[in-house]
Design a protein around this motif. Structure first.
Motif, PDB file in Angstrom:
ATOM      1  N   THR A   2       0.819  -1.222   0.000  1.00 50.23           N
ATOM      2  CA  THR A   2       0.000   0.000   0.000  1.00 50.23           C
ATOM      3  C   THR A   2       0.844   1.260   0.000  1.00 50.23           C
ATOM      4  N   GLY A   3       2.087   1.142   0.488  1.00 47.90           N
ATOM      5  CA  GLY A   3       2.949   2.319   0.527  1.00 47.90           C
ATOM      6  C   GLY A   3       2.343   3.473   1.288  1.00 47.90           C
ATOM      7  N   ASP A   4       1.490   3.169   2.289  1.00 53.39           N
ATOM      8  CA  ASP A   4       0.785   4.231   3.038  1.00 53.39           C
ATOM      9  C   ASP A   4       0.106   5.212   2.089  1.00 53.39           C
ATOM     10  N   GLY A   5      -0.507   4.650   1.049  1.00 55.74           N
ATOM     11  CA  GLY A   5      -1.201   5.499   0.086  1.00 55.74           C
ATOM     12  C   GLY A   5      -0.280   6.143  -0.915  1.00 55.74           C
ATOM     13  N   TRP A   6       1.015   5.738  -0.904  1.00 56.40           N
ATOM     14  CA  TRP A   6       1.999   6.251  -1.872  1.00 56.40           C
ATOM     15  C   TRP A   6       2.064   7.774  -1.879  1.00 56.40           C
ATOM     16  N   GLY A   7       1.801   8.385  -0.718  1.00 58.55           N
ATOM     17  CA  GLY A   7       1.875   9.837  -0.597  1.00 58.55           C
ATOM     18  C   GLY A   7       0.683  10.565  -1.159  1.00 58.55           C
ATOM     19  N   ASN A   8      -0.312   9.816  -1.670  1.00 59.28           N
ATOM     20  CA  ASN A   8      -1.463  10.445  -2.319  1.00 59.28           C
ATOM     21  C   ASN A   8      -2.803   9.946  -1.770  1.00 59.28           C
ATOM     22  N   ASN A   9      -2.762   9.202  -0.661  1.00 58.98           N
ATOM     23  CA  ASN A   9      -3.984   8.613  -0.097  1.00 58.98           C
ATOM     24  C   ASN A   9      -4.654   7.651  -1.068  1.00 58.98           C
ATOM     25  N   GLU A  10      -3.845   6.953  -1.886  1.00 60.25           N
ATOM     26  CA  GLU A  10      -4.400   5.985  -2.827  1.00 60.25           C
ATOM     27  C   GLU A  10      -4.977   4.784  -2.072  1.00 60.25           C
ATOM     28  N   LEU A  11      -5.868   4.053  -2.739  1.00 59.70           N
ATOM     29  CA  LEU A  11      -6.641   3.003  -2.069  1.00 59.70           C
ATOM     30  C   LEU A  11      -6.211   1.592  -2.444  1.00 59.70           C
ATOM     31  N   GLU A  12      -5.377   1.438  -3.459  1.00 56.60           N
ATOM     32  CA  GLU A  12      -5.069   0.104  -3.982  1.00 56.60           C
ATOM     33  C   GLU A  12      -3.923  -0.561  -3.215  1.00 56.60           C
ATOM     34  N   TYR A  13      -3.871  -1.884  -3.354  1.00 54.09           N
ATOM     35  CA  TYR A  13      -2.727  -2.684  -2.923  1.00 54.09           C
ATOM     36  C   TYR A  13      -2.044  -3.184  -4.194  1.00 54.09           C
ATOM     37  N   TYR A  14      -0.788  -2.806  -4.403  1.00 55.04           N
ATOM     38  CA  TYR A  14      -0.070  -3.221  -5.605  1.00 55.04           C
ATOM     39  C   TYR A  14       0.482  -4.632  -5.426  1.00 55.04           C
ATOM     40  N   THR A  15       0.231  -5.487  -6.414  1.00 55.09           N
ATOM     41  CA  THR A  15       0.705  -6.867  -6.367  1.00 55.09           C
ATOM     42  C   THR A  15       1.520  -7.190  -7.610  1.00 55.09           C
ATOM     43  N   THR A  16       2.057  -8.408  -7.637  1.00 55.59           N
ATOM     44  CA  THR A  16       2.723  -8.936  -8.836  1.00 55.59           C
ATOM     45  C   THR A  16       1.917 -10.074  -9.436  1.00 55.59           C
ATOM     46  N   ARG A  17       0.672 -10.248  -8.985  1.00 60.30           N
ATOM     47  CA  ARG A  17      -0.155 -11.374  -9.428  1.00 60.30           C
ATOM     48  C   ARG A  17      -0.566 -11.227 -10.893  1.00 60.30           C
ATOM     49  N   PRO A  18      -0.707 -12.323 -11.613  1.00 63.03           N
ATOM     50  CA  PRO A  18      -1.182 -12.249 -12.994  1.00 63.03           C
ATOM     51  C   PRO A  18      -2.591 -11.679 -13.094  1.00 63.03           C
TER      52      PRO A  18
END
Length: 358
Positions: A155-171
């Motif tokens: 989540t990167g704590d919202g990546w500094g932008n309060n984003e909502l996603e969880y970034y994965t490497t899944r297909p």
């Protein structure tokens, strides 16, 4: 007794005067032995543009030139060219310009003999053809090429932008099929987040300084989607953001479709940066378009389908004069993405290719 003292004093004074005289004579003799350094003269600089013909007066596109330098009494030379200082010890010097296009370059040559020198200024017109430095055509089905791309995950704590996603490497979130890369945002419960997606980057694998970066892409649909193609300075781990600099080539949001934002972030100009512009991109979610930036020491020019819509005046004082790496991602919500449509289920950011030219 007084006479003897006087004689002694005169004798001592005579000895001192003789010593001083001899010392001065020795110093003069040593000075006379010092070789005289003669300043260079008759400096001549001949410039040859490789591949120059009547039809190609600025060269064959290789960007190569050759200097022939001569000067009387010269032991070395310094050449200031393309904002670089080169020291050479012969009169033969070859240089290759890399910035594409035709440009006039000033050249300053100095001939040295010790601390003595003489200088001459000239210039040359050179044509440099565009060359492909790096690319991913996404033509092999499966996961992205790990020699070209890495991932940010979590989540990167919202990546500094309060984003909502969880970034994965899944297909499920990132896959290559039928000649395109597909980054897919999905509404799902995953490790505490309500959405998943993917963020790819070339950090540690590829970076470049000056040139043209472009992506051919088709954008996702849905309120809250926020696809992007952008660059960050290689020194982000030591300098931090925004000192490292950020160049946003493609940014679009589903809540305001068919509009591309191109922006630059730097110290004092982060967040709501004034260095930004927009352009309308019809059918951006149903048709592929090419989003590009041409980057040089003088400017960064932004295009969609080769139509220029924004020019940023670069300068030596900005962070945009170092190596940058590439990023592709699809965010959800956040400060820029805005509210997510409650009916959102999934959306795909589809990329045909990414290419970098000199």
């Amino acid at each position: 007794m007084k006479i003897n003292n006087l004689i002694n004093k005169v004798g001592v004074l005579t000895f001192i005067l003789l010593f001083v005289f001899q010392s001065c004579s020795s110093s003069n003799d040593a000075a006379d032995d010092t070789p005289v350094v003669v300043a260079p003269s008759n400096l001549s600089v001949q410039v040859e543009v490789l591949g120059k013909t009547a039809d190609k007066p600025d060269g064959d596109g290789s960007g190569k030139i050759h200097l022939t330098i001569t000067a009387s009494n010269a032991t070395s030379y310094k050449v200031l060219i393309d904002n670089q200082l080169k020291e050479i010890f012969t009169g033969d010097f070859t240089y290759e310009f890399t910035a594409s296009g035709t440009k006039n370059y000033p050249i300053i040559v100095s001939a040295y003999n010790g601390a003595q020198f003489v200088s001459s200024t000239t210039s040359v017109n050179v044509f440099v053809s565009r060359k492909l430095l790096w690319a991913d055509e996404f033509d092999a089905d499966g996961a992205p090429n790990t020699s070209k791309w890495g991932y940010n995950t979590g989540t990167g704590d919202g990546w500094g932008n309060n984003e909502l996603e969880y970034y994965t490497t899944r297909p499920e979130n990132v896959i290559i099929s039928n000649g395109t890369l597909k980054i897919k945002a999905i509404k799902e419960e995953y490790l505490g987040s309500h959405y998943t997606s993917a963020r790819l980057l070339t950090k540690g694998k590829f970076s470049f300084k000056y040139g043209r970066a472009e992506v051919r892409a088709k954008l996702p649909v849905g309120g809250g989607t926020w696809p992007a193609f952008w660059m960050l300075g290689d020194n982000i781990d030591t300098a931090g953001w925004p000192l490292c600099g950020e160049v946003d080539i493609l940014e679009s949001v589903g809540n305001n479709p068919n509009v591309n934002h191109s922006s630059l972030h730097s110290p004092g100009r982060s967040g709501n940066t004034p260095d930004t512009a927009t352009t309308t991109v019809p059918n951006s979610a149903t048709e592929f378009h090419v989003y590009a930036a041409d980057w040089s020491p003088e400017s960064i020019k932004f295009y969609v389908d080769d139509k220029l819509f924004y020019t940023y005046a670069n300068a030596a004082s900005t962070p945009f004069n170092q190596n940058f790496f590439l990023i592709l991602n699809l965010a959800m919500g956040g400060n820029f993405g805005g509210a997510v449509d409650p009916n959102f289920a999934n959306a795909t950011f589809e990329v045909d290719y990414v290419r970098v030219y000199n």
